[in-house]
Design an enzyme around this catalytic site. Structure first.
Site, PDB file in Angstrom:
ATOM      1  N   GLY B 175       0.744  -1.253   0.000  1.00 51.53           N
ATOM      2  CA  GLY B 175       0.000   0.000   0.000  1.00 51.53           C
ATOM      3  C   GLY B 175       0.773   1.301   0.000  1.00 51.53           C
ATOM      4  N   LYS B 177       2.264   2.917  -2.362  1.00 54.00           N
ATOM      5  CA  LYS B 177       1.922   3.836  -3.448  1.00 54.00           C
ATOM      6  C   LYS B 177       0.489   4.312  -3.334  1.00 54.00           C
ATOM      7  CE  LYS B 177       5.469   2.041  -6.473  1.00 54.00           C
ATOM      8  NZ  LYS B 177       5.717   0.731  -5.799  1.00 54.00           N
ATOM      9  N   ASP B 194      -5.511  -6.045  -4.858  1.00 55.83           N
ATOM     10  CA  ASP B 194      -4.345  -6.936  -4.881  1.00 55.83           C
ATOM     11  C   ASP B 194      -4.865  -8.357  -4.807  1.00 55.83           C
ATOM     12  OD1 ASP B 194      -1.071  -6.498  -4.227  1.00 55.83           O
ATOM     13  OD2 ASP B 194      -1.908  -8.500  -3.831  1.00 55.83           O
ATOM     14  N   ASP B 227      -8.134 -11.024  -9.244  1.00 51.76           N
ATOM     15  CA  ASP B 227      -7.012 -11.231 -10.143  1.00 51.76           C
ATOM     16  C   ASP B 227      -7.003 -10.050 -11.111  1.00 51.76           C
ATOM     17  OD1 ASP B 227      -5.269 -11.866 -12.145  1.00 51.76           O
ATOM     18  OD2 ASP B 227      -6.143 -13.832 -12.589  1.00 51.76           O
ATOM     19  N   GLY B 228      -5.976  -9.251 -11.018  1.00 47.50           N
ATOM     20  CA  GLY B 228      -5.916  -8.019 -11.804  1.00 47.50           C
ATOM     21  C   GLY B 228      -6.003  -8.224 -13.314  1.00 47.50           C
ATOM     22  N   CYS B 300      10.133  -3.023  -9.775  1.00 48.77           N
ATOM     23  CA  CYS B 300      11.359  -2.757  -9.017  1.00 48.77           C
ATOM     24  C   CYS B 300      12.448  -3.726  -9.455  1.00 48.77           C
ATOM     25  CB  CYS B 300      11.118  -2.804  -7.511  1.00 48.77           C
ATOM     26  SG  CYS B 300      10.338  -4.291  -6.941  1.00 48.77           S
TER      27      CYS B 300
HETATM   28  C1  LIG Z   1       5.308  -4.812  -6.380  1.00 44.88           C
HETATM   29  S1  LIG Z   1       4.027  -5.377  -5.414  1.00 44.88           S
HETATM   30  C2  LIG Z   1       3.017  -3.952  -5.210  1.00 44.88           C
HETATM   31  C3  LIG Z   1       3.555  -2.951  -4.217  1.00 44.88           C
HETATM   32  C4  LIG Z   1       2.585  -1.823  -3.919  1.00 44.88           C
HETATM   33  N1  LIG Z   1       2.148  -1.163  -5.118  1.00 44.88           N
HETATM   34  C5  LIG Z   1       3.151  -0.806  -2.975  1.00 44.88           C
HETATM   35  O1  LIG Z   1       3.636   0.237  -3.445  1.00 44.88           O
HETATM   36  O2  LIG Z   1       3.132  -1.035  -1.743  1.00 44.88           O
HETATM   37  C6  LIG Z   1       3.109  -6.392  -6.506  1.00 44.88           C
HETATM   38  C7  LIG Z   1       1.810  -6.909  -5.962  1.00 44.88           C
HETATM   39  O3  LIG Z   1       1.108  -7.537  -7.011  1.00 44.88           O
HETATM   40  C8  LIG Z   1       0.276  -8.511  -6.448  1.00 44.88           C
HETATM   41  N2  LIG Z   1      -0.170  -9.405  -7.527  1.00 44.88           N
HETATM   42  C9  LIG Z   1       0.444 -10.492  -8.036  1.00 44.88           C
HETATM   43  N3  LIG Z   1      -0.302 -11.011  -9.033  1.00 44.88           N
HETATM   44  C10 LIG Z   1      -1.409 -10.262  -9.149  1.00 44.88           C
HETATM   45  C11 LIG Z   1      -2.567 -10.314  -9.955  1.00 44.88           C
HETATM   46  N4  LIG Z   1      -2.693 -11.268 -10.892  1.00 44.88           N
HETATM   47  N5  LIG Z   1      -3.498  -9.383  -9.783  1.00 44.88           N
HETATM   48  C12 LIG Z   1      -3.361  -8.420  -8.852  1.00 44.88           C
HETATM   49  N6  LIG Z   1      -2.304  -8.324  -8.051  1.00 44.88           N
HETATM   50  C13 LIG Z   1      -1.344  -9.235  -8.194  1.00 44.88           C
HETATM   51  C14 LIG Z   1       1.133  -9.142  -5.399  1.00 44.88           C
HETATM   52  O4  LIG Z   1       0.331  -9.723  -4.387  1.00 44.88           O
HETATM   53  C15 LIG Z   1       1.934  -7.937  -4.865  1.00 44.88           C
HETATM   54  O5  LIG Z   1       1.364  -7.445  -3.692  1.00 44.88           O
END
Ligand SMILES: C[S@@+](CC[C@H](N)C(=O)[O-])C[C@H]1O[C@@H](n2cnc3c(N)ncnc32)[C@H](O)[C@@H]1O
Lengths: 269, 374
Positions: B175, B177, B194, B227-228, B300
């Site tokens: 969270g 961002k 997420d 699922d995004g 990242c």
């Molecule tokens: C890089 S992290 C995000 C960090 C967050 N934006 C922050 O700034 O704190 C990527 C996230 O994508 C989520 N994720 C993985 N596959 C996904 C999907 N198919 N749909 C949505 N979220 C997904 C993971 O659970 C993870 O929390």
């Protein structure tokens, strides 16, 4: 030591007059210039204790006996005035011992002139260091001599630290004794050793060899890592900026400190 | 004996290092050793200031030697987006292959590019390795700042959130961002999603520790665990701004933690599928945006395949499969404004990347902004 006494008599006719009282006149007789004689006179007077003046003449005689010239004798005493207070018999024994551990004429004079503090160390200590290097670190006698010649300050170091440094380079860096001697490893501090090595390792420029002694990259020679001053090390070996190395040193110090605290805590539990 | 290897033969962290050495030494060339040592040493954080807290947090941090790198940015860079010398060089090069006209047209049509307002982030100066203390709660119990990679704030800043926008954060947990986006207080409606339920729980907790209840009503914010990749099927052409902060090889984490490491043998398949998943997520984000809306892709990792490779593919597929035309938004301004704080990768043809450096050990963060034209 009989041998060495003879040896020095041959080298310098003054040895016979060892009992002469210290005076500006006698100093000039020994070959010091007026200014040098004055400087010796003052530095001896600055030392407390009644015997210093008498002791000084015999000290000077021993040093001349080594074949050192007046100006190097003066420099030596300025670096380490403590030498005035050592009995001439002691001094002779210590010099004799340095010959025994292999410092031949030339090397001996250079070591004494460059690091006169070695004369303040008991014979036993030097012997222990030599023994330690041979038995704990498996250096050959010749290598031990070379170490004492190139890094005489090792006689003042904590041997546990020396052992740690040796093991670090031997096991962690995978480098053998010959290279250590060439690199004058024992001249730089353990922290600097670890810091330069870790810096290279994290930059991907150094790898610990595997059991067969192999690495995927060609490691820089130990000599090029440790013998050079910091600037040369950075530009030629690490290819990094001073800013980066400066930050890295501070970060690493913090890492070590925290590791120690961690182990401390585990032990305390 | 003291130094005998007691570690596992091939822990995931060393597999990751091996992989990066092979890939990034080619990709980054002479820069790689310097990036490598930074990645393997302690990172720096930034303190995202919580505007909802009633304490004088910034003043307090300033007293400790910090500065807000955003308000303290290179103001001159803002008025003249590209240094003249570079423009000159560009034109010379481009005129030689006859593309000069195109660059002129681009200059005229470039939309006025703005940064999201009210986001502040404190950092210790270059070369300073002081750590932040944990944030303290104010009288209402809200924490004063959120510690995160200062470079992670850049995608939120460059998203240019404006008053009344509807914003989607597609991969939002834990969270950081989302919180930065909420600082703008311009968002009309924020949708945070997420796919991981447990991570979504963490995100809820974060929001509760930082944002007053009255801002967390159903009209303001929606928290989901979908699922995004399916978002395009759920809610199309809706959002003014979309942040797609995808799962990636998380280079820094992969080099330092063996737990939950994407380079562990058991996760090889998952790792190989990352670029595909990333393209799908970005495409879903593109579909979720409204025409005229803007999408920020961020990771990242330093990986070219996961960064520019994914963006190129998504642009292509959006056109081919969905008839959506996209334009890449120039982020040069960001590199010009914040070059005092971050090291940016040189010569990226698509997007912007913060590369780690010992004196400014932030990143890696890659970001690329797209605008939906249709
Ligand atoms: C890089 S992290 C995000 C960090 C967050 N934006 C922050 O700034 O704190 C990527 C996230 O994508 C989520 N994720 C993985 N596959 C996904 C999907 N198919 N749909 C949505 N979220 C997904 C993971 O659970 C993870 O929390």
């Amino acid at each position: 030591s009989v041998q060495s006494a003879q040896h020095s008599r041959e080298l310098h006719p003054l040895s016979g007059k060892a009992a002469t009282e210290l005076s500006l006149h006698s100093l000039r007789d020994m070959g010091f210039t007026d200014i040098q004689a004055q400087q010796i006179w003052e530095s001896v007077s600055a030392i407390r204790g009644s015997s210093a003046a008498k002791q000084a003449m015999s000290t000077l005689t021993v040093l001349f006996g080594l074949g050192l010239n007046p100006s190097s004798v003066l420099k030596l005493l300025q670096k380490c005035p403590e030498v005035y207070t050592i009995k001439d018999s002691q001094l002779q024994k210590r010099i004799g011992n340095l010959r025994k551990v292999g410092l031949v004429e030339g090397s001996l004079q250079r070591v004494v002139a460059h690091y006169p503090q070695i004369l303040t160390v008991p014979v036993k200590t030097v012997k222990n260091v030599a023994l330690f290097l041979r038995e704990k670190c498996l250096f050959t006698s010749q290598q031990v001599t070379d170490i004492l010649r190139d890094c005489p300050a090792i006689v003042h170091e904590d041997l546990a630290q020396v052992e740690y440094k040796f093991q670090y380079v031997y096991f962690r860096m995978g480098v053998k004794q010959t290279e250590m001697v060439k690199a004058r490893l024992f001249r730089i501090t353990l922290d600097e050793v670890r810091c330069r090595h870790c810096f290279l390792e994290r930059r991907g420029l150094y790898q610990t060899p595997d059991k067969k002694g192999q690495t995927a990259i060609i490691n820089p020679k130990l000599e090029s890592i440790f013998k050079a001053d910091q600037d040369t090390f950075l530009t030629e070996v690490a290819k990094a900026s001073i800013e980066e190395y400066d930050v890295f040193q501070r970060l690493l110090a913090k890492e070590w400190q925290e590791e120690e605290q961690l182990y401390g805590n585990i032990e305390a539990e | 004996e003291k130094w005998a290897a007691t570690r596992a033969k091939h822990p995931p962290t060393s597999l990751a290092l091996h992989h990066f050495d092979a890939k990034y030494s080619v990709q980054l060339g002479r820069l790689w050793p310097s990036v490598r040592v930074a990645l393997l040493s302690e990172r720096k954080y930034g303190a995202l200031l919580n505007n909802f807290s009633s304490d004088a947090v910034l003043a307090n941090l300033q007293a400790q030697g910090c500065r807000d790198f955003i308000s303290d940015s290179d103001a001159e860079a803002q008025s003249c987006p590209e240094p003249e010398s570079e423009v000159g060089a560009d034109k010379q090069e481009e005129s030689s292959d006859g593309a000069m006209k195109k660059s002129d047209v681009d200059d005229q049509q470039r939309p006025p590019f703005l940064l999201s307002r009210n986001i502040n982030c404190a950092v210790f100066p270059r070369g300073d390795i002081t750590r932040f203390k944990p944030a303290r709660p104010d009288m209402q119990g809200l924490l004063g700042y959120y510690l995160m990679d200062a470079a992670s704030v850049l995608p939120c800043l460059a998203l240019d959130v404006q008053e009344g926008h509807r914003v989607l954060d597609l991969c939002a947990a834990p969270g950081g961002k989302s919180l930065a986006l909420l600082q703008t207080q311009a968002v009309r409606f924020l949708c945070v999603n997420d796919s991981s339920v447990s991570r979504t729980q963490r995100l809820r907790k974060v929001l509760r520790r930082y944002v007053p209840k009255e801002f967390l009503t159903d009209e303001n914010i929606r928290i989901t665990s979908f699922d995004g990749t399916k978002w395009g099927e759920i809610e199309r052409n809706t959002f003014d701004r979309v942040l797609v902060d995808v799962p990636c090889t998380t280079d820094r984490h992969s080099l330092t933690e063996d737990d939950n490491n994407i380079f562990s043998k058991s996760r090889t398949g998952e790792r190989r599928m990352l670029p595909k998943l990333q393209v799908e997520l970005l495409l879903a984000g593109i579909e979720a945006a409204c025409p005229g809306g803007e999408i920020m892709y961020s990771t990242c990792t330093l990986s070219q395949i996961q960064n520019m490779g994914v963006v190129e593919q998504a642009i292509h597929q959006a056109q081919q499969n969905h008839g959506i035309h996209l334009e890449v938004v120039d982020l040069q301004l960001v590199t010009n404004m914040f070059r005092k704080t971050f090291h940016f990768a040189p010569d990226l043809h698509l997007g912007v990347m913060v590369v780690p450096h010992l004196a400014a050990n932030f990143g890696p963060i890659y970001m690329c902004k797209l605008k939906r034209m249709t």
